[in-house]
Design a protein around this motif. Structure first.
Motif, mmCIF file in Angstrom:
data_model
loop_
_atom_site.group_PDB
_atom_site.id
_atom_site.type_symbol
_atom_site.label_atom_id
_atom_site.label_comp_id
_atom_site.label_asym_id
_atom_site.label_seq_id
_atom_site.Cartn_x
_atom_site.Cartn_y
_atom_site.Cartn_z
ATOM 1 N N UNK A 353 0.829 -1.207 0.000
ATOM 2 C CA UNK A 353 0.000 0.000 0.000
ATOM 3 C C UNK A 353 0.863 1.256 0.000
ATOM 4 N N UNK A 354 1.851 1.276 0.900
ATOM 5 C CA UNK A 354 2.646 2.495 1.071
ATOM 6 C C UNK A 354 3.457 2.821 -0.181
ATOM 7 N N UNK A 355 4.250 1.871 -0.645
ATOM 8 C CA UNK A 355 5.086 2.173 -1.808
ATOM 9 C C UNK A 355 4.258 2.226 -3.078
ATOM 10 N N UNK A 356 3.171 1.456 -3.129
ATOM 11 C CA UNK A 356 2.318 1.493 -4.320
ATOM 12 C C UNK A 356 1.730 2.870 -4.549
ATOM 13 N N UNK A 357 1.237 3.487 -3.485
ATOM 14 C CA UNK A 357 0.682 4.841 -3.604
ATOM 15 C C UNK A 357 1.787 5.838 -3.948
ATOM 16 N N UNK A 389 9.587 7.323 -13.475
ATOM 17 C CA UNK A 389 9.463 5.869 -13.448
ATOM 18 C C UNK A 389 10.807 5.195 -13.276
ATOM 19 N N UNK A 390 11.844 5.764 -13.872
ATOM 20 C CA UNK A 390 13.187 5.225 -13.710
ATOM 21 C C UNK A 390 13.643 5.348 -12.260
ATOM 22 N N UNK A 391 13.355 6.498 -11.660
ATOM 23 C CA UNK A 391 13.684 6.673 -10.242
ATOM 24 C C UNK A 391 12.893 5.702 -9.373
ATOM 25 N N UNK A 392 11.635 5.445 -9.742
ATOM 26 C CA UNK A 392 10.805 4.492 -9.007
ATOM 27 C C UNK A 392 11.416 3.090 -9.073
ATOM 28 N N UNK A 393 11.838 2.696 -10.270
ATOM 29 C CA UNK A 393 12.446 1.370 -10.428
ATOM 30 C C UNK A 393 13.714 1.266 -9.586
ATOM 31 N N UNK A 394 14.537 2.313 -9.629
ATOM 32 C CA UNK A 394 15.776 2.282 -8.861
ATOM 33 C C UNK A 394 15.487 2.250 -7.361
ATOM 34 N N UNK A 395 14.563 3.093 -6.919
ATOM 35 C CA UNK A 395 14.222 3.127 -5.497
ATOM 36 C C UNK A 395 13.602 1.810 -5.056
ATOM 37 N N UNK A 396 12.686 1.278 -5.878
ATOM 38 C CA UNK A 396 12.073 0.000 -5.555
ATOM 39 C C UNK A 396 13.090 -1.116 -5.477
ATOM 40 N N UNK A 397 14.101 -1.052 -6.352
ATOM 41 C CA UNK A 397 15.143 -2.079 -6.348
ATOM 42 C C UNK A 397 15.920 -2.061 -5.037
ATOM 43 N N UNK A 733 16.229 5.484 1.413
ATOM 44 C CA UNK A 733 16.928 5.661 0.135
ATOM 45 C C UNK A 733 15.991 6.245 -0.928
ATOM 46 N N UNK A 734 14.707 5.878 -0.883
ATOM 47 C CA UNK A 734 13.735 6.473 -1.812
ATOM 48 C C UNK A 734 13.772 7.991 -1.725
ATOM 49 N N UNK A 735 13.618 8.517 -0.525
ATOM 50 C CA UNK A 735 13.561 9.964 -0.347
ATOM 51 C C UNK A 735 14.899 10.612 -0.653
#
Length: 863
Positions: A353-357, A389-397, A733-735
């Motif tokens: 929920x948290x990262x999805x939003x 989206x690229x930042x999302x992929x990197x952060x999610x990784x 790391x996301x932020x």
């Protein structure tokens, strides 16, 4: 990666309905897999190779009757009066019938047990009295024998004197027949006395043996005096259910059958209530409850404020729920073949929920800004997917890697938690970069408010007019990148103040973490109206808190003990156990057939999660070897939880080191700097211990307990510190990526170092603030869960995000970067040459796909 995501976004926006349909198919497939493969979740934890597990495995071989799990059923009268005979008989009947349930090995009737103990005590008392009487009789008999022997010995002396007189008078031959007859009588009397003495000695030996046996029995009864099944005032009783399977393998169906049998049976007994211990009645937490719904509502409000439209706010929620549905049902579909704790899917839901939003928000926010600059819808979608989206992929990784790394701890249930959490994050990333572009395409310009759409139209008209007049197409760079307003860096004194105040605040909040104690929650931490809590408090009040967490102590004897010596051996071992501090009672439980393994039930002075019980477990193990080479082992639920906590504590430093090292490597790759990764990682460590400090203060010390619903403070959930490392690291790391990459980009484009810090912070703080508030809202919703294990996890994550996002990422780190100026971006030349160029924000993609709005440009050509 940025170019690939650009093309993926363009494809998804061009075939929006197909992508939506594909995700719906995946969602339905996950639902079908859940329906087919879902099994029973576990409410307990185990780690192979712990001392408790080793003893449990030994019991399965040597004492199989003790290897099965147990359950506690607490019965009490409604008015506090003693049980009547009618109530006792009715309860005993229910207890007996429960033994016939499939999966139940036997049941222990508290009243029968108490009666047997009373009878045993009476028999021992009678035996002791008989020993006293027997000793008195033997003493009397010995006195009589002694008197008779003394008479015969006196007669012998007289006879001897008579012979001497007869010999002196020359009458020996004449007196001989008479004297010989007297001698024969004396000899016969002495022989009779010897026989009587032998008989008396034999009786004395038998009496000594009986006395020793009685003393040993009395010693065992005395050792077990602190263990009761019926309270002193007779208004409460504890029945025990012995299961066939081990505690971890007891099926929920068996537990439910036991609960139903006692609930229905006791309902027919007037004036009696029944409660069940957490070993039977611990419920699987709900995936989504009222608190979680409130958290989603708060997140929705933040999204509306941030995005300005209801349809825009709804999109991240929809994509997050789709991702959570797939992730949760996909994970649960494996629960029939994998031992999965009840917390595992809840953790996946939290993260999903948290990262999805948040991930959808980053893409949507970028898309909205581009639309307001005049980009065509589909082109903007593609570019937003390639950059944010690229930042999302990197952060999610980074989050995925940190969670999967939990497997290096060697703790199976923790590794599974990390894997399920990583799977949930992976689904959230995939949904963000595929379903989000598709839905944005279907929504079109409605992602903007009417006022914003009017502004875009005015911009297009102005651009068309400017083009017709031969003026520049639009303000800003020729690539169409957003035009940055001039910003002023913070003052040096302000930066110093931010660092000092921020670090000081975190250090103060982190102080309670120095007193961290970990364990698994017991019945005392459950909701006050729950049956597990009622059972725990009744037992603690009526029998002592230690009865809620008895220990099973197993003694290995080097040589087989003869049957006649078993009780003496039990007393010898039991007394050494009872001599330890905080032992209330010791009762023999069983002896192996070969006489080499002795088992004892040991009741500690305090509850299963207390410090004294933890110390007692270690003390008992440290007693080995006892006299004669006897080795002690400790098992039981309380011991198992202590072992798991010890193992987790031992694994935490290694895992924290791995995560810190991973943090440095990732940030050096992204920012091509030494200073930024170091301060960012140190900031993560500060926020981690601050989050732990908050957890200890509230859930262990009891501060603000009424606010957070902590009725009985106790040790912190044992796997929380470890799981918090992985999750908080990923989110931190996301932020850092979203804020720091903007600073890096500004610096790379020629802005002075301090100005670059201000520009990056200004550009990213609004979206990071919104993302952090959403995270806090989602995690905060779990703080008021019914589960004692879920509540502290929700608080730790919510509080950790709060301090990390607002104190570390947006206060301390920018201030430190300001203070060092250009030094923030220094990196050795040799290292700079060998590092790959990681373009997280997709700056190269923007240069590769320049765009300027022109009047009358067909929509098909804007893609």
């Amino acid at each position: 990666m940025a170019e690939l995501l650009y093309r993926l976004g363009r494809t998804a926006s061009g075939h929006a309905r197909t992508f939506v349909a594909l995700w719906l198919v995946v969602l339905v497939a996950a639902g079908a897999a859940y329906a087919v493969g879902a099994g029973t979740l576990k409410d307990s934890f185990s780690i192979p190779g712990t001392p408790t597990q080793e003893v449990t495995d030994q019991l399965a071989t040597d004492l199989p009757d003790l290897a099965g799990g147990t359950g506690t059923v607490v019965l009490s009268t409604d008015d506090g009066s003693a049980f009547t005979q009618e109530q006792e008989d009715a309860i005993s009947e229910v207890v007996t019938e429960a033994a016939d349930i499939e999966g139940v090995e036997a049941t222990v009737d508290p009243f029968t047990t108490q009666q047997q103990r009373a009878e045993q005590e009476q028999q021992l008392a009678d035996g002791q009295e008989q020993v006293v009487d027997g000793r008195a009789q033997i003493e009397d008999g010995q006195a009589q024998l002694d008197d008779a022997r003394a008479e015969l010995e006196a007669g012998q002396e007289q006879l001897d004197a008579a012979r001497e007189q007869a010999e002196a008078a020359g009458q020996a031959e004449a007196a001989a027949p008479q004297l010989d007859e007297q001698q024969a009588q004396i000899d016969a009397g002495l022989d009779a006395l010897d026989e009587q003495q032998d008989t008396l000695d034999s009786s004395a030996e038998e009496l000594d043996a009986a006395a020793a046996e009685t003393e040993q029995g009395a010693a065992l009864v005395d050792l077990a005096s602190g263990i009761q099944t019926v309270s002193d005032d007779g208004d409460a009783a504890v029945a025990t259910v012995l299961f066939t399977d081990t505690q971890l393998d007891i099926t929920q169906e068996t537990k439910d059958a036991v609960i139903d049998a006692f609930t229905e049976g006791i309902a027919a007994v007037d004036g009696v209530s029944v409660d069940f211990g957490s070993d039977i009645a611990q419920e699987v937490p709900e995936l989504i409850g009222p608190g979680e719904v409130i958290g989603l509502v708060v997140a929705a409000i933040v999204l509306v404020i941030m995005l300005g439209t209801f349809i825009g706010a709804g999109l991240p929620l929809v994509t997050a729920l789709v991702g959570v549905g797939i992730g949760a049902m996909g994970a649960l579909s494996l629960s029939s073949v994998v031992d999965m704790s009840s917390v595992t899917p809840v953790l996946g839901v939290m993260l999903g929920l948290a990262v999805g939003i948040d991930y959808a928000l980053f893409i949507v926010n970028r898309h909205r800004h581009q639309l307001k600059q005049g980009y065509a819808v589909r082109e903007s979608i593609a570019l937003a997917n390639g950059t944010s989206g690229n930042a999302v992929v990197f952060a999610g990784t980074t989050v995925i890697i940190a969670l999967i790394a939990l497997n290096i701890t060697g703790i199976p249930f923790l590794g599974l938690m990390g894997s399920v959490g990583a799977f949930s994050v992976l689904i959230a990333v995939l949904v963000a970069v595929t379903l989000t572009p598709a839905l944005l395409s279907l929504i079109g310009e409605r992602i903007l408010s009417r006022k914003e759409r009017a502004g875009v139209a005015a911009l297009a008209e102005a651009s068309a007019a400017a083009e017709a007049a031969g003026d520049p197409v639009a303000e800003g760079t020729e690539s169409g990148a957003p035009h940055h307003k001039a910003v002023r860096p913070m003052s040096t004194w302000a930066a110093v103040g931010r660092v000092v105040l921020g670090v000081a605040a975190l250090l103060v909040v982190a102080i309670p973490s120095l007193d961290l104690r970990i364990n698994l929650p017991d019945g005392s931490t459950e909701a006050p109206d729950s049956t597990a809590y009622q059972a725990y408090t009744t037992v603690a009040d009526e029998f002592g808190a230690g009865v809620n967490g008895p220990l099973l102590v197993v003694a290995d004897v080097p040589d087989p003990v003869a049957e006649d010596d078993v009780v003496a051996q039990q007393v010898a071992i039991g007394e050494q156990i009872a001599a330890q501090d905080d032992v209330v009672g010791v009762a023999p439980a069983a002896v192996s057939d070969d006489g080499t393994v002795f088992a004892f039930q040991v009741v500690p002075a305090e509850g299963p999660t207390s410090e004294s019980t933890e110390e007692l477990v270690h003390t008992l193990r440290d007693l080995s070897p006892l006299d004669g080479g006897v080795e002690l082992g400790v098992a039981g639920a309380a011991s198992g939880n202590i072992d798991i906590s010890d193992k987790l504590s031992d694994a935490l430093p290694l895992y924290l080191s791995v995560v810190v090292g991973l943090s440095l490597i990732i940030l050096i790759l992204v920012f091509r700097s030494i200073f930024v990764p170091v301060v960012a990682t140190l900031g993560f460590i500060l926020s981690y211990f601050a989050a732990l400090g908050g957890v200890v203060a509230i859930y262990q010390w009891g501060w603000l307990s009424s606010v957070f619903g902590v009725d009985n403070p106790g040790p912190v959930l044992n796997f929380l510190p470890t799981i918090l490392v992985g999750i908080l690291f990923g989110l931190a790391m996301d932020y850092q990526l979203f804020l720091g990459s903007g600073m890096r980009e500004a610096y790379a484009h020629g802005a002075p170092a301090r100005v670059a810090v201000a520009q990056g912070l200004r550009a990213g703080r609004s979206v990071v603030t919104a993302a952090a508030i959403i995270m806090i809202s989602v995690f905060g919703g779990f703080i008021f869960s019914d589960s004692a294990m879920i509540r502290p996890i929700g608080f730790a994550l919510a509080f950790g995000v709060l301090v990390d996002a607002f104190l570390v990422r947006m206060l301390i780190v920018p201030a430190l970067m300001h203070l060092v100026g250009d030094g923030a971006w220094w990196i050795p030349k040799w290292l700079d040459k060998i590092l790959p160029d990681v373009d997280v924000e997709g700056a190269k993609l923007e240069r590769k796909h320049p765009h300027a709005v022109t009047a009358g440009e067909p929509e098909s050509e804007k893609v």
